[in-house]
Design a protein around this motif. Structure first.
Motif, mmCIF file in Angstrom:
data_model
loop_
_atom_site.group_PDB
_atom_site.id
_atom_site.type_symbol
_atom_site.label_atom_id
_atom_site.label_comp_id
_atom_site.label_asym_id
_atom_site.label_seq_id
_atom_site.Cartn_x
_atom_site.Cartn_y
_atom_site.Cartn_z
ATOM 1 N N UNK A 72 0.716 -1.320 0.107
ATOM 2 C CA UNK A 72 0.005 0.137 0.128
ATOM 3 C C UNK A 72 0.951 1.149 -0.028
ATOM 4 N N UNK A 73 1.980 1.200 0.807
ATOM 5 C CA UNK A 73 2.945 2.452 0.598
ATOM 6 C C UNK A 73 3.512 2.593 -0.669
ATOM 7 N N UNK A 74 3.747 1.388 -1.179
ATOM 8 C CA UNK A 74 4.231 1.762 -2.656
ATOM 9 C C UNK A 74 3.346 2.202 -3.724
ATOM 10 N N UNK A 75 2.301 2.128 -3.349
ATOM 11 C CA UNK A 75 0.977 2.367 -4.319
ATOM 12 C C UNK A 75 0.746 3.953 -3.902
ATOM 13 N N UNK A 76 1.632 4.415 -2.893
ATOM 14 C CA UNK A 76 1.297 5.847 -2.516
ATOM 15 C C UNK A 76 0.331 6.306 -1.461
ATOM 16 N N UNK A 77 0.025 5.201 -0.410
ATOM 17 C CA UNK A 77 -1.144 5.447 0.378
ATOM 18 C C UNK A 77 -0.358 6.330 1.619
ATOM 19 N N UNK A 78 -0.719 7.450 1.671
ATOM 20 C CA UNK A 78 0.186 8.044 2.849
ATOM 21 C C UNK A 78 -0.074 7.350 4.286
ATOM 22 N N UNK A 79 -1.187 6.916 4.591
ATOM 23 C CA UNK A 79 -1.298 6.510 5.896
ATOM 24 C C UNK A 79 -0.218 5.075 5.796
ATOM 25 N N UNK A 80 -0.253 4.261 4.912
ATOM 26 C CA UNK A 80 0.701 3.052 4.701
ATOM 27 C C UNK A 80 1.976 3.635 5.055
ATOM 28 N N UNK A 81 2.434 4.692 4.219
ATOM 29 C CA UNK A 81 3.808 5.143 4.304
ATOM 30 C C UNK A 81 4.098 5.716 5.790
ATOM 31 N N UNK A 82 3.300 6.208 6.450
ATOM 32 C CA UNK A 82 3.646 6.658 7.689
ATOM 33 C C UNK A 82 3.650 5.596 8.807
#
Length: 142
Positions: free
Chosen positions: A37-47
């Motif tokens: 999800x982070x790699x797809x650009x999801x900010x919450x997942x990145x955090x």
């Protein structure tokens, strides 16, 4: 026929992953799902992924990778990530210590109504400056 099956598997996998991300990252428990999800650009997942690397939960602790993921989330407007990024800069976690950048990110998180503790940190940082204020030309005490 093999190629069609492979293409179909890839398509289904992508749809499943998109569904996983749209259901809410907070409910994901697998680091692999959060990473996807982070790699797809999801900010919450990145955090969240940044915090996983920061804490070293289920991955080797790595402040640089944590900083990179939290930075991506903060740049997308994630309030918690903006606040956390201030701490990363203030303490030099995964990046060079930079109190002006800490001030900038904490200020932005306040504008976005992040928690009161950020206001306290910002006030403490302002008091630690040699000029008593922050702005162009202000020196930040290390």
């Amino acid at each position: 026929m093999k190629y069609l099956v492979a293409l179909l598997i890839c398509f289904i996998s992508a749809q499943v992953q998109a569904g996983v991300c749209s259901r809410g990252v907070e409910r994901l428990v697998e680091v692999e799902d959060i990473t996807n999800c982070a790699n797809q650009g999801d900010a919450s997942a990145q955090f969240i992924l940044g915090e996983i690397y920061f804490q070293g939960k289920e991955v080797a602790q790595n402040y640089k990778i944590a900083f990179d993921w939290v930075s991506k989330a903060a740049a997308q407007g994630d309030k918690a990530a903006q606040s956390a990024l201030g701490f990363y800069y203030y303490n030099g976690w995964g990046t060079k210590k930079d109190h002006m950048s800490a001030y900038t990110w904490w200020s932005l998180s306040i504008v976005n109504n992040e928690e009161p503790v950020v206001r306290r940190n910002l006030t403490d940082l302002e008091r630690g400056t040699s000029s008593g204020r922050l702005g162009p030309g202000a020196e930040i005490g290390q």
